[in-house]
Design a protein around this motif. Sequence first.
Motif, PDB file in Angstrom:
ATOM      1  N   GLY A 119       0.820  -1.211   0.000  1.00  0.00           N
ATOM      2  CA  GLY A 119       0.000   0.000   0.000  1.00  0.00           C
ATOM      3  C   GLY A 119       0.842   1.243   0.000  1.00  0.00           C
ATOM      4  N   GLY A 120       1.925   1.216   0.777  1.00  0.00           N
ATOM      5  CA  GLY A 120       2.822   2.362   0.804  1.00  0.00           C
ATOM      6  C   GLY A 120       3.442   2.610  -0.545  1.00  0.00           C
ATOM      7  N   ALA A 121       3.786   1.543  -1.241  1.00  0.00           N
ATOM      8  CA  ALA A 121       4.356   1.704  -2.575  1.00  0.00           C
ATOM      9  C   ALA A 121       3.351   2.356  -3.507  1.00  0.00           C
ATOM     10  CB  ALA A 121       4.786   0.343  -3.115  1.00  0.00           C
ATOM     11  N   ALA A 122       2.106   1.963  -3.419  1.00  0.00           N
ATOM     12  CA  ALA A 122       1.085   2.549  -4.289  1.00  0.00           C
ATOM     13  C   ALA A 122       0.900   4.031  -4.005  1.00  0.00           C
ATOM     14  CB  ALA A 122      -0.239   1.800  -4.105  1.00  0.00           C
ATOM     15  N   VAL A 123       0.948   4.418  -2.725  1.00  0.00           N
ATOM     16  CA  VAL A 123       0.782   5.823  -2.364  1.00  0.00           C
ATOM     17  C   VAL A 123       1.960   6.653  -2.855  1.00  0.00           C
ATOM     18  CG1 VAL A 123       0.691   7.427  -0.414  1.00  0.00           C
ATOM     19  CG2 VAL A 123      -0.706   5.355  -0.387  1.00  0.00           C
ATOM     20  N   LEU A 124       3.179   6.129  -2.687  1.00  0.00           N
ATOM     21  CA  LEU A 124       4.374   6.901  -2.994  1.00  0.00           C
ATOM     22  C   LEU A 124       4.715   6.923  -4.475  1.00  0.00           C
ATOM     23  CD1 LEU A 124       6.665   5.848  -0.017  1.00  0.00           C
ATOM     24  CD2 LEU A 124       5.384   7.960  -0.291  1.00  0.00           C
ATOM     25  N   THR A 125       4.155   5.987  -5.232  1.00  0.00           N
ATOM     26  CA  THR A 125       4.509   5.925  -6.648  1.00  0.00           C
ATOM     27  C   THR A 125       4.171   7.219  -7.364  1.00  0.00           C
ATOM     28  OG1 THR A 125       4.270   3.525  -6.766  1.00  0.00           O
ATOM     29  CG2 THR A 125       4.020   4.750  -8.821  1.00  0.00           C
ATOM     30  N   ARG A 126       3.022   7.809  -7.076  1.00  0.00           N
ATOM     31  CA  ARG A 126       2.639   9.025  -7.805  1.00  0.00           C
ATOM     32  C   ARG A 126       3.509  10.225  -7.445  1.00  0.00           C
ATOM     33  NH1 ARG A 126      -1.877   8.252  -4.288  1.00  0.00           N
ATOM     34  NH2 ARG A 126      -2.045   9.830  -2.646  1.00  0.00           N
ATOM     35  N   TYR A 127       4.220  10.148  -6.325  1.00  0.00           N
ATOM     36  CA  TYR A 127       5.110  11.247  -5.938  1.00  0.00           C
ATOM     37  C   TYR A 127       6.547  11.032  -6.431  1.00  0.00           C
ATOM     38  CZ  TYR A 127       1.445  12.780  -2.733  1.00  0.00           C
ATOM     39  OH  TYR A 127       0.264  13.208  -2.193  1.00  0.00           O
TER      40      TYR A 127
END
Length: 297
Positions: free
Chosen positions: A255-263
């Motif tokens: 989940g953290g990877a999904a959140v940070l990917t767009r940044y």
Amino acid sequence: MTSPTPSPTSPPWHVTDALALRYAEGAAAETDAWSLEKHVESCSPCAGRVSAAVRAGAAGPALAAVRAELLASVGHRPAPAAPAPARHPLGRSARIWWAAGPALRGSWVVAVALVLGGAFALAYGAGFQGARSWLLAASPVLPLGGVAVSYGRHADPLYEITAATPSGGLRLLLTRTAAVLAVCVPLLTAGGALLPPVAGFPGAAAWLLPGLALTLATLALGSFVGCRAAAATLAGGWLLAVTGPLLGQPGAGTGGAAVLTRYFSGPVAQGSWAAAALACAALLVLRRRSFDHLETR
């Protein structure tokens, strides 16, 4: 009285011994004093001539006393006299260490080390899968803390003196910012690479362009409101925008990877950070003279 300011066709003007003596005694005309003060900013021989005249005058003992008191206040102890003193190998290193700023001599380095240590403790000691997510999210704003405590009235006890020197202002601020980045970049990048990998997670170096853009934004905004207020504003905004969504991702690093990917991930995100860094650098160049003035708050 004829002004010492040269005309466009006259030969280069330099401070005479007589003018230096009048300036040291406070008897020089106001226009002559202004011309002298402007000239010595770029002429070392004339600066030395004026300095010698001032030291030899009535103000010499007072200046020597102020210098001794200032050195004593920062812990300087004069070395005992020796017939043929050898150059100390740490002399230049000490000057570089001082130019690097309060950030590298204070608690900020300890704070960076604690963040890294906490990430490793959570990942390897507690088995927390999101440690790498939190370290990547915090990495871009950690340099801002170092910048905030490196320059300004609230950070440097000699701020008024350093800001008035030719090497002060933006030049000194950039030197200290470079020292902060020289600590952050290898530590945080290596720390992220050594944490347990997560599938689909941005690389350990993905924070570099966001970190550079936020650092330059802090310097540019600091030209308006001061480095401390600028760093606090941008760090707070970043933490709300990035770590807020992470709080809603329980446990797993996916989940953290999904959140940070767009940044952090992809050419669009990285290209946007690069463009933001260039824009902030351009604004900083336009606002460079603002650092020549003392902060008012």
